[in-house]
Enzyme design. Sequence first.
Site, PDB file in Angstrom:
ATOM      1  N   ASP A   1     -29.420  -3.126  14.637  1.00 48.76           N
ATOM      2  CA  ASP A   1     -28.502  -2.495  15.586  1.00 48.76           C
ATOM      3  C   ASP A   1     -29.276  -1.621  16.567  1.00 48.76           C
ATOM      4  OD1 ASP A   1     -25.371  -2.489  14.226  1.00 48.76           O
ATOM      5  OD2 ASP A   1     -27.061  -3.019  12.962  1.00 48.76           O
TER       6      ASP A   1
ATOM      7  N   ASP B   1     -35.832  -3.665  13.355  1.00 54.80           N
ATOM      8  CA  ASP B   1     -34.524  -3.077  13.106  1.00 54.80           C
ATOM      9  C   ASP B   1     -33.495  -3.993  13.770  1.00 54.80           C
ATOM     10  OD1 ASP B   1     -32.575  -0.939  12.515  1.00 54.80           O
ATOM     11  OD2 ASP B   1     -32.592  -0.642  14.683  1.00 54.80           O
TER      12      ASP B   1
ATOM     13  N   ASP C   1     -35.663   1.506  17.125  1.00 60.52           N
ATOM     14  CA  ASP C   1     -35.063   2.205  18.262  1.00 60.52           C
ATOM     15  C   ASP C   1     -34.748   3.667  17.984  1.00 60.52           C
ATOM     16  OD1 ASP C   1     -32.858   1.525  16.485  1.00 60.52           O
ATOM     17  OD2 ASP C   1     -31.518   2.066  18.125  1.00 60.52           O
TER      18      ASP C   1
END
Length: 227
Positions: free
Chosen positions: A16, A14, A173
């Site tokens: 961001d 991922d 995240d």
Amino acid sequence: MFSEHVSGASIVFDLDGTLVDTAPDLVRALNEVVEPEGLEPVPVAEVRAMVGRGARVLIERAYAAQGRHLQSDDVDAHVRRFIEVYRGGIADRSQPFVGCIEALDGLKSAGARLSVCTNKPSELADLLLRELDMERYFDRIVGPERAPAKKPDAAHLFASVDAGAKRIVLVGDSEPDATCAKAAGIPCILMAHGYSEIPVGTLGADRLLESFLDLPDALEAVLTLRP
């Protein structure tokens, strides 16, 4: 740093909140849009967990938090302005998380295949990684427009790796990453430093990391368990 287990494996990241702390620039753009409308500046800490929800949600919640409501057409105009402002300074304040670059260097040297699977618009993901000199690490950078569906749909993940790839790990995240990995039937490593609205420890990751320094051991463990 990384063992032979990562050689040939597809490690999908991922963007961001996982690779790059982009919240400061997203909030910078948010405030440049809403302050002229009479809103107080929004602190980064208040919206860090909402970054993954996109510009529309950031703008709507900034207004709602100060007791104001936007009509749909006004939101659309604000979103267009937000994207314009954000694009213009996309890496002004954004930085890779501590240890990220060293981890990417180590993975490339060890023969892993790296890609990015992000719900950030592809154009912005390309630009951000180029500005930070990180584009060179990845075989693919796949935003939602480059996939049949967006995370948490597993089709997004599979568009990010070579056809027929067998040894895949997703490093993220937040909930969309964990859900995507589960749907794809692959291991999931989550970073605790990210932007999850739900407590990241409750998402059922195979490994939960505080730092990229812990990534070598985590990858060896999940790739050994699921060869």
